[in-house]
Design a protein around this motif. Sequence first.
Motif, PDB file in Angstrom:
ATOM      1  N   SER A 124       0.856  -1.173   0.000  1.00 46.78           N
ATOM      2  CA  SER A 124       0.000   0.000   0.000  1.00 46.78           C
ATOM      3  C   SER A 124       0.893   1.225   0.000  1.00 46.78           C
ATOM      4  N   GLY A 125       0.335   2.378  -0.365  1.00 51.46           N
ATOM      5  CA  GLY A 125       1.174   3.565  -0.430  1.00 51.46           C
ATOM      6  C   GLY A 125       0.361   4.805  -0.667  1.00 51.46           C
ATOM      7  N   GLY A 126       1.012   5.854  -1.166  1.00 59.19           N
ATOM      8  CA  GLY A 126       0.372   7.140  -1.364  1.00 59.19           C
ATOM      9  C   GLY A 126      -0.443   7.192  -2.636  1.00 59.19           C
ATOM     10  N   SER A 127      -0.639   8.385  -3.161  1.00 59.58           N
ATOM     11  CA  SER A 127      -1.525   8.534  -4.309  1.00 59.58           C
ATOM     12  C   SER A 127      -1.059   9.648  -5.242  1.00 59.58           C
ATOM     13  N   ASN A 128       0.243   9.687  -5.535  1.00 58.26           N
ATOM     14  CA  ASN A 128       0.728  10.711  -6.451  1.00 58.26           C
ATOM     15  C   ASN A 128       1.809  10.130  -7.351  1.00 58.26           C
ATOM     16  N   TRP A 129       2.481  11.013  -8.109  1.00 55.79           N
ATOM     17  CA  TRP A 129       3.459  10.546  -9.090  1.00 55.79           C
ATOM     18  C   TRP A 129       4.593   9.766  -8.457  1.00 55.79           C
ATOM     19  N   THR A 130       5.063  10.164  -7.296  1.00 58.31           N
ATOM     20  CA  THR A 130       6.243   9.519  -6.721  1.00 58.31           C
ATOM     21  C   THR A 130       5.894   8.305  -5.874  1.00 58.31           C
ATOM     22  N   THR A 131       4.676   8.214  -5.362  1.00 60.29           N
ATOM     23  CA  THR A 131       4.271   7.047  -4.565  1.00 60.29           C
ATOM     24  C   THR A 131       2.862   6.626  -4.960  1.00 60.29           C
ATOM     25  N   PRO A 132       2.701   5.973  -6.118  1.00 65.74           N
ATOM     26  CA  PRO A 132       1.371   5.513  -6.523  1.00 65.74           C
ATOM     27  C   PRO A 132       0.830   4.482  -5.537  1.00 65.74           C
ATOM     28  N   ALA A 133      -0.465   4.509  -5.317  1.00 67.01           N
ATOM     29  CA  ALA A 133      -1.074   3.606  -4.343  1.00 67.01           C
ATOM     30  C   ALA A 133      -1.414   2.271  -4.982  1.00 67.01           C
ATOM     31  N   LEU A 134      -1.228   1.207  -4.229  1.00 65.18           N
ATOM     32  CA  LEU A 134      -1.585  -0.131  -4.690  1.00 65.18           C
ATOM     33  C   LEU A 134      -1.809  -1.022  -3.477  1.00 65.18           C
ATOM     34  N   THR A 135      -2.924  -1.722  -3.454  1.00 65.30           N
ATOM     35  CA  THR A 135      -3.208  -2.680  -2.393  1.00 65.30           C
ATOM     36  C   THR A 135      -3.717  -3.967  -3.014  1.00 65.30           C
ATOM     37  N   THR A 136      -3.175  -5.105  -2.601  1.00 66.61           N
ATOM     38  CA  THR A 136      -3.710  -6.407  -2.991  1.00 66.61           C
ATOM     39  C   THR A 136      -4.136  -7.138  -1.734  1.00 66.61           C
ATOM     40  N   ASN A 137      -5.395  -7.550  -1.694  1.00 64.56           N
ATOM     41  CA  ASN A 137      -5.931  -8.325  -0.575  1.00 64.56           C
ATOM     42  C   ASN A 137      -6.200  -9.733  -1.078  1.00 64.56           C
ATOM     43  N   ALA A 138      -5.205 -10.573  -1.027  1.00 61.83           N
ATOM     44  CA  ALA A 138      -5.321 -11.920  -1.572  1.00 61.83           C
ATOM     45  C   ALA A 138      -4.486 -12.871  -0.730  1.00 61.83           C
ATOM     46  N   ASP A 139      -4.883 -14.144  -0.756  1.00 63.50           N
ATOM     47  CA  ASP A 139      -4.084 -15.145  -0.041  1.00 63.50           C
ATOM     48  C   ASP A 139      -2.682 -15.244  -0.644  1.00 63.50           C
ATOM     49  N   TYR A 140      -2.616 -15.176  -1.961  1.00 64.82           N
ATOM     50  CA  TYR A 140      -1.328 -15.229  -2.644  1.00 64.82           C
ATOM     51  C   TYR A 140      -1.292 -14.047  -3.613  1.00 64.82           C
ATOM     52  N   GLY A 141      -0.384 -13.105  -3.345  1.00 63.28           N
ATOM     53  CA  GLY A 141      -0.381 -11.881  -4.135  1.00 63.28           C
ATOM     54  C   GLY A 141       1.008 -11.416  -4.523  1.00 63.28           C
ATOM     55  N   VAL A 142       1.101 -10.840  -5.709  1.00 60.96           N
ATOM     56  CA  VAL A 142       2.312 -10.179  -6.191  1.00 60.96           C
ATOM     57  C   VAL A 142       1.931  -8.748  -6.536  1.00 60.96           C
ATOM     58  N   SER A 143       2.652  -7.797  -5.975  1.00 61.60           N
ATOM     59  CA  SER A 143       2.364  -6.398  -6.276  1.00 61.60           C
ATOM     60  C   SER A 143       3.651  -5.669  -6.647  1.00 61.60           C
ATOM     61  N   ASN A 144       3.516  -4.765  -7.602  1.00 57.52           N
ATOM     62  CA  ASN A 144       4.662  -4.001  -8.095  1.00 57.52           C
ATOM     63  C   ASN A 144       4.266  -2.539  -8.222  1.00 57.52           C
ATOM     64  N   ARG A 145       5.092  -1.652  -7.647  1.00 53.72           N
ATOM     65  CA  ARG A 145       4.889  -0.213  -7.778  1.00 53.72           C
ATOM     66  C   ARG A 145       6.198   0.416  -8.215  1.00 53.72           C
ATOM     67  N   GLN A 146       6.151   1.205  -9.292  1.00 55.24           N
ATOM     68  CA  GLN A 146       7.344   1.861  -9.817  1.00 55.24           C
ATOM     69  C   GLN A 146       7.019   3.293 -10.212  1.00 55.24           C
ATOM     70  N   ALA A 147       7.899   4.210  -9.847  1.00 58.99           N
ATOM     71  CA  ALA A 147       7.749   5.613 -10.235  1.00 58.99           C
ATOM     72  C   ALA A 147       9.119   6.170 -10.612  1.00 58.99           C
ATOM     73  N   HIS A 148       9.190   6.779 -11.801  1.00 59.60           N
ATOM     74  CA  HIS A 148      10.431   7.393 -12.249  1.00 59.60           C
ATOM     75  C   HIS A 148      10.112   8.767 -12.821  1.00 59.60           C
ATOM     76  N   THR A 149      10.810   9.777 -12.325  1.00 61.80           N
ATOM     77  CA  THR A 149      10.529  11.154 -12.754  1.00 61.80           C
ATOM     78  C   THR A 149      11.741  11.836 -13.386  1.00 61.80           C
ATOM     79  N   GLY A 150      12.774  11.081 -13.724  1.00 60.28           N
ATOM     80  CA  GLY A 150      13.956  11.648 -14.372  1.00 60.28           C
ATOM     81  C   GLY A 150      14.010  11.293 -15.848  1.00 60.28           C
ATOM     82  N   ASP A 151      14.903  11.941 -16.576  1.00 61.53           N
ATOM     83  CA  ASP A 151      15.120  11.626 -17.992  1.00 61.53           C
ATOM     84  C   ASP A 151      15.885  10.312 -18.131  1.00 61.53           C
ATOM     85  N   THR A 152      15.662   9.627 -19.252  1.00 66.17           N
ATOM     86  CA  THR A 152      16.328   8.352 -19.538  1.00 66.17           C
ATOM     87  C   THR A 152      16.880   8.415 -20.955  1.00 66.17           C
TER      88      THR A 152
END
Length: 319
Positions: A124-152
Amino acid sequence: DVVIGIGTANADVSGSNLSVQRNQVTAEARNNDASNGLAFSNGLATLGTSAAVSNLQSSSAAVQATVATYMAVSVPATTAAVDTSNLTATDNRALGLAVGNSASNSLGATATNLSGNANIAAASGGSNWTTPALTTNADYGVSNRQAHTGDTTSTVNATVAIDADGAPVTAGTASVTGNSAQSIAQSNSASNAATLGATNITGVTGAVASVQVSQGEMVSATSNAATPANVSFAVRALSIDSTPVTVSDNAVLASAGRNEAFNSLSASATTISGGGKGNNASAYVAGVVTTGADYSVMNVQQAAGGVSATANPGVIGVI
């Protein structure tokens, strides 16, 4: 650079095999890189638990990878002649790779009888560009959160050649084949997978959820020829006589992207019943996305800024 050079003035190259092959010049730059795995196996009769793999990556720094290389069999202009010789430049690679965040997340559970234990919050987390929110309520769960704000940025300048510009090539072979110059720029990249296997899966929920946000002025990949003569892949000689020449299966590649995700959930059994929990995964970036299924795969992506991929092949062939 990777070069076979003939340095003696006015000398012949005769009856020789000169080869530059299977070389790789790589520049790789990453802000965050993770590999996360959790597995239950080894012949379990009964597995009744909860398990989660959770990944959070956030970066704001610019990422840059640069390659400049010249790979060649090089015969100088002062060489008298090249005769009855085999000259090859084969399977060489120049690679530039710039990535803001990359992750590989996996969860595996196998048993004869598989059951769940309780709802868990995988992330779980925030709700903006740098910390997007994500929650999984499951017996078996995989969750991924990524935020990048620099040039590549990734830049590759590469040449692969047989270079006998000042000498005649006679009664031999010359080939430039299977070489590549590749530039890749990627802001966020993730592979997320959950695999459940049993004879009986009873009262179980499973979820794979990914949220990626990318914001920066530019994600840019460029692939160019390296030499001042603007040559990518070539055979160059003063003259060519009774010599088969091959320039083939070479590639100049450029790829740029902000968000990419590969998400999968697999459940295999003779009988499967869900947990009926009805609130498996939810996410928030600029709006709420919710899945209410026992087994769910959810993906949310948002991007702002430019993306550019440019392949600038120089001369390819016989010159």
